[in-house]
Design a protein around this motif. Structure first.
Motif, mmCIF file in Angstrom:
data_model
loop_
_atom_site.group_PDB
_atom_site.id
_atom_site.type_symbol
_atom_site.label_atom_id
_atom_site.label_comp_id
_atom_site.label_asym_id
_atom_site.label_seq_id
_atom_site.Cartn_x
_atom_site.Cartn_y
_atom_site.Cartn_z
ATOM 1 N N LEU A 30 2.367 5.539 2.582
ATOM 2 C CA LEU A 30 2.025 4.311 3.287
ATOM 3 C C LEU A 30 2.448 3.083 2.498
ATOM 4 O O LEU A 30 2.959 2.112 3.067
ATOM 5 C CB LEU A 30 0.511 4.278 3.548
ATOM 6 C CG LEU A 30 -0.028 3.082 4.343
ATOM 7 C CD1 LEU A 30 0.532 3.086 5.756
ATOM 8 C CD2 LEU A 30 -1.561 3.128 4.368
ATOM 9 N N LEU A 31 2.257 3.109 1.188
ATOM 10 C CA LEU A 31 2.622 1.991 0.306
ATOM 11 C C LEU A 31 3.709 2.439 -0.659
ATOM 12 O O LEU A 31 3.704 3.588 -1.115
ATOM 13 C CB LEU A 31 1.398 1.494 -0.469
ATOM 14 C CG LEU A 31 0.223 0.992 0.392
ATOM 15 C CD1 LEU A 31 -0.971 0.646 -0.488
ATOM 16 C CD2 LEU A 31 0.630 -0.208 1.231
ATOM 17 N N PRO A 32 4.627 1.540 -1.016
ATOM 18 C CA PRO A 32 5.756 1.954 -1.859
ATOM 19 C C PRO A 32 5.388 2.211 -3.315
ATOM 20 O O PRO A 32 6.109 2.904 -4.020
ATOM 21 C CB PRO A 32 6.732 0.762 -1.735
ATOM 22 C CG PRO A 32 5.849 -0.407 -1.410
ATOM 23 C CD PRO A 32 4.743 0.136 -0.565
ATOM 24 N N PHE A 33 4.264 1.662 -3.786
ATOM 25 C CA PHE A 33 3.945 1.733 -5.204
ATOM 26 C C PHE A 33 2.878 2.769 -5.553
ATOM 27 O O PHE A 33 2.502 2.904 -6.715
ATOM 28 C CB PHE A 33 3.490 0.357 -5.712
ATOM 29 C CG PHE A 33 2.360 -0.238 -4.909
ATOM 30 C CD1 PHE A 33 1.038 0.058 -5.198
ATOM 31 C CD2 PHE A 33 2.639 -1.099 -3.852
ATOM 32 C CE1 PHE A 33 0.009 -0.480 -4.461
ATOM 33 C CE2 PHE A 33 1.600 -1.647 -3.099
ATOM 34 C CZ PHE A 33 0.281 -1.333 -3.415
ATOM 35 N N ILE A 34 2.390 3.524 -4.540
ATOM 36 C CA ILE A 34 1.372 4.531 -4.802
ATOM 37 C C ILE A 34 1.447 5.606 -3.723
ATOM 38 O O ILE A 34 1.689 5.308 -2.549
ATOM 39 C CB ILE A 34 -0.042 3.890 -4.841
ATOM 40 C CG1 ILE A 34 -1.095 4.919 -5.265
ATOM 41 C CG2 ILE A 34 -0.399 3.276 -3.497
ATOM 42 C CD1 ILE A 34 -2.481 4.307 -5.511
ATOM 43 N N THR A 35 1.281 6.843 -4.123
ATOM 44 C CA THR A 35 1.323 7.936 -3.146
ATOM 45 C C THR A 35 0.050 7.928 -2.299
ATOM 46 O O THR A 35 -0.993 7.385 -2.711
ATOM 47 C CB THR A 35 1.448 9.294 -3.850
ATOM 48 O OG1 THR A 35 0.247 9.558 -4.607
ATOM 49 C CG2 THR A 35 2.653 9.329 -4.770
ATOM 50 N N ASP A 36 0.129 8.531 -1.131
ATOM 51 C CA ASP A 36 -1.044 8.593 -0.257
ATOM 52 C C ASP A 36 -2.205 9.337 -0.921
ATOM 53 O O ASP A 36 -3.370 8.982 -0.725
ATOM 54 C CB ASP A 36 -0.678 9.285 1.062
ATOM 55 C CG ASP A 36 0.103 8.375 1.993
ATOM 56 O OD1 ASP A 36 0.253 7.181 1.663
ATOM 57 O OD2 ASP A 36 0.553 8.859 3.048
ATOM 58 N N MET A 37 -1.891 10.354 -1.725
ATOM 59 C CA MET A 37 -2.953 11.100 -2.380
ATOM 60 C C MET A 37 -3.700 10.220 -3.380
ATOM 61 O O MET A 37 -4.933 10.164 -3.383
ATOM 62 C CB MET A 37 -2.394 12.323 -3.094
ATOM 63 C CG MET A 37 -3.483 13.228 -3.663
ATOM 64 S SD MET A 37 -2.914 14.432 -4.880
ATOM 65 C CE MET A 37 -2.775 13.398 -6.342
ATOM 66 N N TYR A 38 -2.955 9.509 -4.213
ATOM 67 C CA TYR A 38 -3.609 8.639 -5.197
ATOM 68 C C TYR A 38 -4.310 7.471 -4.516
ATOM 69 O O TYR A 38 -5.352 7.004 -4.991
ATOM 70 C CB TYR A 38 -2.590 8.126 -6.218
ATOM 71 C CG TYR A 38 -2.172 9.191 -7.219
ATOM 72 C CD1 TYR A 38 -3.119 9.774 -8.065
ATOM 73 C CD2 TYR A 38 -0.863 9.620 -7.305
ATOM 74 C CE1 TYR A 38 -2.752 10.745 -8.980
ATOM 75 C CE2 TYR A 38 -0.489 10.604 -8.217
ATOM 76 C CZ TYR A 38 -1.437 11.154 -9.051
ATOM 77 O OH TYR A 38 -1.085 12.137 -9.955
ATOM 78 N N LEU A 39 -3.771 7.029 -3.398
ATOM 79 C CA LEU A 39 -4.436 5.968 -2.646
ATOM 80 C C LEU A 39 -5.784 6.447 -2.126
ATOM 81 O O LEU A 39 -6.775 5.706 -2.158
ATOM 82 C CB LEU A 39 -3.553 5.509 -1.480
ATOM 83 C CG LEU A 39 -4.107 4.366 -0.612
ATOM 84 C CD1 LEU A 39 -4.219 3.085 -1.432
ATOM 85 C CD2 LEU A 39 -3.213 4.148 0.604
ATOM 86 N N SER A 40 -5.827 7.696 -1.659
ATOM 87 C CA SER A 40 -7.089 8.245 -1.148
ATOM 88 C C SER A 40 -8.136 8.368 -2.244
ATOM 89 O O SER A 40 -9.342 8.310 -1.971
ATOM 90 C CB SER A 40 -6.842 9.614 -0.500
ATOM 91 O OG SER A 40 -6.532 10.595 -1.488
#
Length: 366
Positions: free
Chosen positions: A39-49
């Motif tokens: 979703l964001l270019p600077f962080i993976t969806d897993m780490y965002l969650s």
């Protein structure tokens, strides 16, 4: 013998007609799957969650903390600033420390949970929408029979309005839209079928998943929370720590014994996520919203313009009753709704304002 031949012939004709009707269904599109981008270019969806629930917890908490420290809205306070320091049995440092410990456990559990999730793929949405459109088309086959039960001739009505309202006529005819066929004579979906199918796929199903997760978490927390109050050992060993905050404040929302925090919040939310089949992004929204809601429930303010306190009766004033000595055996529901308290008779029946006034009068008399 003739009867048997006649019956067989009728069955063959019916089967042929059904086969012809089945082949009139629009074909499903082909698809190819590719890995979903982040979703964001600077962080993976897993780490965002893993990170977003922690980040929003402290952002919202600090918003209320600033209001609390500078006393911006004293008219909406549930308790005076003096009560926070006088009545609470734990320091702000201890509260913050234990919250960070619980959030570390949440992140660790979330990372383990993410490892069990398959890689999310994209490219199948149009196919899934077409599947729902097919189900809508098949459901229309019941319309003539249903209308017949109430004495309406669906075929006659369909013929009468075919020229002026062809789509309605097609639906009444059982989902028969010959005018929608392509040049290759392949039937296609009506625009309204695709529109409804997209509403189901993109809105209704995610909404049901989200609401289902809220319902499960509310149920999980109500019965465990109530058990921790009725079982003396569990209360003394685990839950009594949270009740050192007689006057709750925002960032104390997750101030718990680590085991209680894991059992009540982390495990409950994780099971809700798994049972409802949400995607990682849906789970991120669910976990973050849950954190914001529990912070708001402990904020210590009854704001008339707070949307989270308006959409449900389970708000800061409601939960504050549970933190008082006179309300500790009531209002177990958290964090979203109050239906379990209502159904099982554990909702506080009196007036919070009257109890506060009585307490103030006693204190002044002393």
């Amino acid at each position: 013998m003739a009867t048997n031949i006649s019956a067989a012939s009728a069955a063959d004709v019916a089967m042929a007609n059904q086969t012809l009707f089945d082949t009139a269904l629009p074909p499903l599109p082909t698809y190819s799957l590719t890995p979903q981008g982040d979703l964001l270019p600077f962080i993976t969806d897993m780490y965002l969650s893993l990170a977003l629930p922690v980040v929003v917890y402290w952002i919202v908490s600090m918003f209320f903390h600033v209001i609390d420290v500078y006393d911006f809205f004293p008219q909406y306070r549930l308790h005076t600033p003096e009560e926070i320091s006088r009545r609470n049995r734990v320091t702000r440092y201890e509260v913050a420390r234990d919250v960070i410990i619980q959030q570390a456990l949440q992140v660790f559990t979330g990372a383990l949970l993410a490892m069990t999730e398959p890689q999310e793929m994209v490219g199948k949405a149009d196919y899934d929408v077409a599947v729902w459109a097919t189900r809508i088309r098949l459901a229309q086959r019941a319309l003539p029979g249903l209308l017949g039960f109430v004495g309406l001739n669906a075929t006659a009505i369909s013929k009468n309005i075919a020229a002026s309202h062809p789509l309605i006529a097609g639906a009444l005819a059982g989902g028969y839209y010959p005018f929608l066929s392509t040049e290759a004579s392949e039937p296609t979906f009506a625009s309204w079928e695709l529109y409804v199918a997209k509403l189901i796929y993109y809105l209704l199903i995610p909404a049901l998943q989200f609401y289902g997760a809220l319902f499960f978490l509310d149920t999980w927390q109500y019965f465990l929370h109530r058990l921790m109050h009725t079982n003396r050992w569990m209360y003394a060993t685990f839950h009594s720590r949270h009740h050192r905050l007689y006057v709750p404040y925002a960032y104390g929302a997750l101030y718990n014994h680590p085991f209680e925090g894991f059992l009540l919040d982390t495990l409950g939310a994780s099971i809700a996520f798994k049972l409802t089949g949400m995607t990682v992004r849906q789970g991120t929204l669910f976990f973050s919203f849950s954190c914001i809601k529990t912070v708001d429930d402990h904020c210590g303010y009854a704001f008339p313009w707070d949307p989270l306190q308006l959409i449900t009766n389970n708000n800061a004033a409601y939960h504050d009753i549970h933190h008082q000595t006179w309300g500790i055996k009531t209002n177990f529901s958290q964090p979203f709704f109050t239906f379990w308290d209502t159904l099982l008779g554990t909702m506080y029946k009196g007036s919070r304002a009257d109890r506060i006034a009585d307490r103030d009068r006693v204190q002044k008399g002393k």
